[in-house]
Design an enzyme around this catalytic site. Sequence first.
Site, short mmCIF file in Angstrom:
data_model
loop_
_atom_site.label_atom_id
_atom_site.label_comp_id
_atom_site.label_asym_id
_atom_site.label_seq_id
_atom_site.Cartn_x
_atom_site.Cartn_y
_atom_site.Cartn_z
N GLY A 149 25.47 -49.08 -66.43
CA GLY A 149 24.40 -48.32 -67.08
C GLY A 149 23.06 -49.02 -67.15
N ASN A 159 20.54 -48.60 -65.04
CA ASN A 159 19.52 -47.56 -64.78
C ASN A 159 19.41 -46.60 -65.96
OD1 ASN A 159 18.32 -47.97 -62.06
ND2 ASN A 159 20.49 -48.03 -61.50
N ARG A 205 38.34 -30.04 -59.40
CA ARG A 205 36.93 -30.45 -59.57
C ARG A 205 36.17 -29.40 -60.39
NH1 ARG A 205 34.66 -34.35 -56.72
NH2 ARG A 205 36.16 -34.22 -55.05
N ARG A 230 31.61 -39.92 -59.18
CA ARG A 230 32.41 -38.76 -58.78
C ARG A 230 31.55 -37.85 -57.91
NH1 ARG A 230 37.24 -40.18 -59.21
NH2 ARG A 230 37.87 -38.01 -58.90
N LEU A 271 30.16 -34.40 -56.74
CA LEU A 271 29.97 -33.11 -57.40
C LEU A 271 30.06 -32.00 -56.35
CD1 LEU A 271 27.05 -34.18 -59.72
CD2 LEU A 271 29.38 -33.59 -60.44
N HIS A 304 20.04 -44.12 -55.35
CA HIS A 304 20.93 -44.64 -54.32
C HIS A 304 20.43 -46.02 -53.91
CE1 HIS A 304 23.74 -44.61 -51.02
NE2 HIS A 304 22.78 -45.03 -50.22
N ASP A 360 23.89 -37.83 -50.50
CA ASP A 360 22.75 -38.75 -50.38
C ASP A 360 21.70 -38.27 -49.38
OD1 ASP A 360 24.02 -40.44 -52.20
OD2 ASP A 360 25.02 -41.59 -50.63
N GLU A 413 15.43 -50.91 -58.71
CA GLU A 413 15.98 -49.62 -59.15
C GLU A 413 15.57 -49.33 -60.59
OE1 GLU A 413 20.16 -48.73 -58.66
OE2 GLU A 413 20.32 -50.14 -57.00
#
Length: 215
Positions: free
Chosen positions: A15, A17, A68, A94, A96, A112, A148, A177
């Site tokens: 965590g 970011n 999902r 995960r 999506l 990313h 991505d 980042e």
Amino acid sequence: MSGRHRVAVLISGRGSNMAALIEAAQAPDYPAEIVLVLSNRRDAAGLARAAAAGVRTAVVDHRAFTTRETFEAAIEAELIEAGAELICLAGFMRLLSAGFTERWAGRILNIHPALLPAFPGLHTHERALAAGVKLHGATVHFVTPALDAGPIVAQAAVPVRDDDDPDALAARVLAVENRLYPEALRLVASGRARVAGGVVRISGPPLPEPETAAK
Ligand code: GRF
């Protein structure tokens, strides 16, 4: 978008970011507020950091769901309850579904650890070293069904050194980042970043020179 937008941050781990976004959003003139930190892992270290900052947290453990779609429905119930308007994926591990990303199109960002479109997917630092690139970095992009590959909001580059190993390179990238994501969210939440023709256009005053941090 205008005003202060309600943002949910989705995490799976450390965590850093997420913490950078929470810290940026503490400034009264920041155009977003972090209203929820949601993790798919109860042991994500970021949850304690969020709670310590007074941010509401939630855990939706993917292992408790057989599909999902039901996992994502549980996430969306938390998002709706928190009144989230935007989602920032920040180390959320995960995938999506296309349905989820299409429902949140234009309202979901990811960070990313590579200069997309180079090195989508996992193990970006190892792959950058193996390819011998001399610049590496990070990208904040809108999330679309393709992994991505959504429109790029902002990027920051770092030099790759001959004696780098993946951990050293990862640390250099992570430092940028943590500065990049709050700036990218500012652009989106303030309405300056808009998708047109599949790419992001930034309106308003010019941005600072791109970072090629030798810091
Ligand atoms: C970052 O490198 C991010 O780019 C990637 O996952 C990592 C998450 O790190 N998607 P943190 O949890 O934000 O510290």
